[in-house]
Design an enzyme around this catalytic site. Sequence first.
Site, PDB file in Angstrom:
ATOM      1  N   ASP A   9       1.589   0.793  -2.049  1.00  0.00           N
ATOM      2  CA  ASP A   9       1.639  -0.651  -2.268  1.00  0.00           C
ATOM      3  C   ASP A   9       2.166  -0.923  -3.675  1.00  0.00           C
ATOM      4  OD1 ASP A   9       0.519  -0.803   0.207  1.00  0.00           O
ATOM      5  OD2 ASP A   9      -1.379  -1.696  -0.419  1.00  0.00           O
ATOM      6  N   ASP A 128      -1.793  -8.388  11.995  1.00  0.00           N
ATOM      7  CA  ASP A 128      -2.864  -8.404  10.999  1.00  0.00           C
ATOM      8  C   ASP A 128      -4.035  -9.190  11.567  1.00  0.00           C
ATOM      9  OD1 ASP A 128      -1.264  -6.975   9.229  1.00  0.00           O
ATOM     10  OD2 ASP A 128      -0.337  -8.797   8.458  1.00  0.00           O
TER      11      ASP A 128
END
Length: 238
Positions: A9, A128
């Site tokens: 990330d 998600d």
Amino acid sequence: MFRVIPAIDLKDGKVVRLRQGKEDEVTFEATNPIEVAKQWVEIGAKVLHVIDLSGAFQGRLRHEEIIAEIAKMAEVQVGGGIRDFRVAERLFELGVDRVIFGTIAVERVEELREFAKKWKGRVMVAIDSKKGRVAVKGWKEVVELTPVQLAELYDDLDVSFLYTNIDVEGLVSGIERERIEEVVKSLRNPVYVAGGISSIEDIRFAKRVGAAGVVIGSALYTKKLKFEEAIKVEYEKV
């Protein structure tokens, strides 16, 4: 082939881990993303999962050069703030194998379907999940779709899915097994699982129910899981 995939990330040029995707809750930080990627590949990673968090929060890609370098090392899937098909095509030019679409997959279904037909096998739809509903816009909004309902809008095309349970993302607390099994078994296309994976048994479970792979972040960076052990599950019979 089942894959165990490390997450990288990116935020402000660094590798970070965030608790449940919250911008101000950083649980890990490393200053050299290229070195981090290289380490995972040297240990055996075949695929890397790169998320441009700065892009996700700001709505545009922020780490092009880093992504291009990482794409030279391994198969790479990239997401975060990709709300424009030209940006996705730019990522393909940089050497990225798959681009992950989240918000667009909910808001611009027909356009993404056309894009997926053009770029067969290179579109990954992010599912998600927050309390059983789909979250969008950097996980800040929840819509009235279940994960399976969203996936079914694309399951007739040559795409893959990334199912992330936000409720356990970044907590290193284990996975919600029934929900994972339901999503994986409801769909024809490959489903990769992320969020909360914190043990070898979590990885084995995902493989056993038919997932195409797992994406692991916090458990690796906090050393709760050793990648050398996790990657062995790729070759195990479960």
